[in-house]
Every structure is written in structure tokens, then in C-alpha cells.
Design a protein around this motif. Structure first.
Motif, PDB file in Angstrom:
ATOM      1  N   ALA A   1      13.200 -13.704 -10.637  1.00 51.89           N
ATOM      2  CA  ALA A   1      14.384 -14.483 -10.263  1.00 51.89           C
ATOM      3  C   ALA A   1      14.817 -15.410 -11.391  1.00 51.89           C
ATOM      4  O   ALA A   1      16.018 -15.573 -11.646  1.00 51.89           O
ATOM      5  CB  ALA A   1      14.099 -15.287  -8.994  1.00 51.89           C
TER       6      ALA A   1
ATOM      7  N   THR B   1      24.093 -12.651  -6.679  1.00 54.20           N
ATOM      8  CA  THR B   1      22.690 -12.829  -6.325  1.00 54.20           C
ATOM      9  C   THR B   1      22.403 -12.309  -4.928  1.00 54.20           C
ATOM     10  O   THR B   1      21.426 -11.580  -4.715  1.00 54.20           O
ATOM     11  CB  THR B   1      22.295 -14.311  -6.423  1.00 54.20           C
ATOM     12  OG1 THR B   1      22.523 -14.757  -7.754  1.00 54.20           O
ATOM     13  CG2 THR B   1      20.849 -14.529  -6.059  1.00 54.20           C
TER      14      THR B   1
ATOM     15  N   MET C   1      17.471 -17.945  -8.208  1.00 51.48           N
ATOM     16  CA  MET C   1      18.359 -17.156  -9.067  1.00 51.48           C
ATOM     17  C   MET C   1      19.792 -17.676  -9.003  1.00 51.48           C
ATOM     18  O   MET C   1      20.462 -17.802 -10.028  1.00 51.48           O
ATOM     19  CB  MET C   1      18.298 -15.689  -8.645  1.00 51.48           C
ATOM     20  CG  MET C   1      19.041 -14.748  -9.544  1.00 51.48           C
ATOM     21  SD  MET C   1      18.686 -13.070  -9.013  1.00 51.48           S
ATOM     22  CE  MET C   1      20.052 -12.216  -9.754  1.00 51.48           C
TER      23      MET C   1
END
Length: 165
Positions: free
Chosen positions: A83, A104, A139
Motif C-alpha cells: 500500500a 485506490t 494508500m
């Protein structure tokens, strides 16, 4: 090249799908490398089985991630490391802070679908949901932070004349 086109406010579904698949491919490739870095030390003697073990670590939702075993903790560390490094991918391929959360969530939704297909049932393990929620948040937040830093850079204005006429 295509990230420049994302800066425009044009709706281009082909480009958006291409970047979605690109980000998904890069995240899976990076996760595979992170798993190779963390988990595969236990399988060095059986290198031929290592790739199959990576696929199990990528998509198995019940047996792999957990706090009680060493491979489970290493796999969780690989997902979190993935991530963090995929946030850098958001910086280079998305370049818009507003779109980081969208891409994401799309990448993690594709992963959810892959896990659902691989296991033939919806993931119900609490540790799987905990790890992927943390990874999605990391992330998105780090990717947005990096993109906002580049968006807010000072634009140099040169007031000097360009030629001496």
C-alpha cells in the motif's frame, strides 16, 4: 504521458479503464514482489512451490492473514508495504489528489473480486477486512498527500524579457 490527459476534465472511459488496469497490474506485481521479499524466505528450499504459495497469499482470505502465525504477520507486512509503495504509483500515474481515493478503492475492489472468485465465497475473515481497510486508507491518504504536494508547488513566474530587442 496519459497522466497529463487525466489532468483535463474530459470524460474518457477508455483512458480511465486503462489507468485502472495499469494501477491494478502494478499493485499486484508490487504485492507479488513484497511477498517474495517477506514470505518466501521460508520456502527457499522449495523454490518451485514458491509461486503457488504467492498466489495463495495473494487471494486466500481465510488461512493466510493473521496475527498468531509468523507467515500471517509477514503477509500482513507485505500488504501494508504494498500500500505504501502503490501510493507512489498514484503519484506518477494519477497525479490528481481528487482521484486518488477513486483509483485506490477501485484497485482494492478488483482485489476483493479476485479473492471472491479464487475462494468461491465472499471474504468473511475479520483480519482480511482489517488489513485491507488499513491498506486502502494508507494508500489513499499517502497518495493524496503526495499528489497534493506536487499540485501545490509554486509555479515559477519569470518577469524578465525573453529576448533583447
Amino acid at each position: 504521458m496519459w497522466a497529463v490527459f487525466l489532468l483535463r476534465n474530459l470524460f474518457d472511459p477508455v483512458l480511465i479503464n486503462f489507468v485502472n488496469y495499469l494501477m491494478h497490474f502494478l499493485c499486484k506485481l508490487n504485492l507479488f514482489c513484497c511477498l517474495d521479499f517477506t514470505v518466501s524466505d521460508m520456502y527457499r528450499s522449495r523454490r518451485s512451490q514458491c509461486i503457488l504459495n504467492h498466489l495463495v497469499y495473494l487471494y486466500n482470505t481465510v488461512q493466510v492473514l493473521g496475527f498468531s502465525t509468523s507467515p500471517g504477520r509477514l503477509a500482513m507486512m507485505a500488504f501494508i508495504l504494498n500500500a505504501l509503495t502503490c501510493a507512489i504509483g498514484l503519484l506518477y500515474f494519477i497525479r490528481r489528489g481528487k482521484q486518488c481515493l477513486d483509483f485506490t478503492v477501485t484497485v482494492h475492489f478488483f482485489h476483493l473480486l479476485g479473492c471472491w472468485i479464487y475462494n468461491t465465497h465472499f471474504p468473511t475473515a475479520l483480519t482480511w477486512w482489517l488489513v485491507h481497510t488499513v491498506c486502502t486508507a494508507l494508500m489513499a491518504v499517502i497518495g493524496e498527500y503526495l499528489c497534493m504536494r506536487t499540485e501545490l508547488k509554486e509555479i515559477p513566474l519569470n518577469s524578465a524579457p525573453k529576448s533583447n530587442v
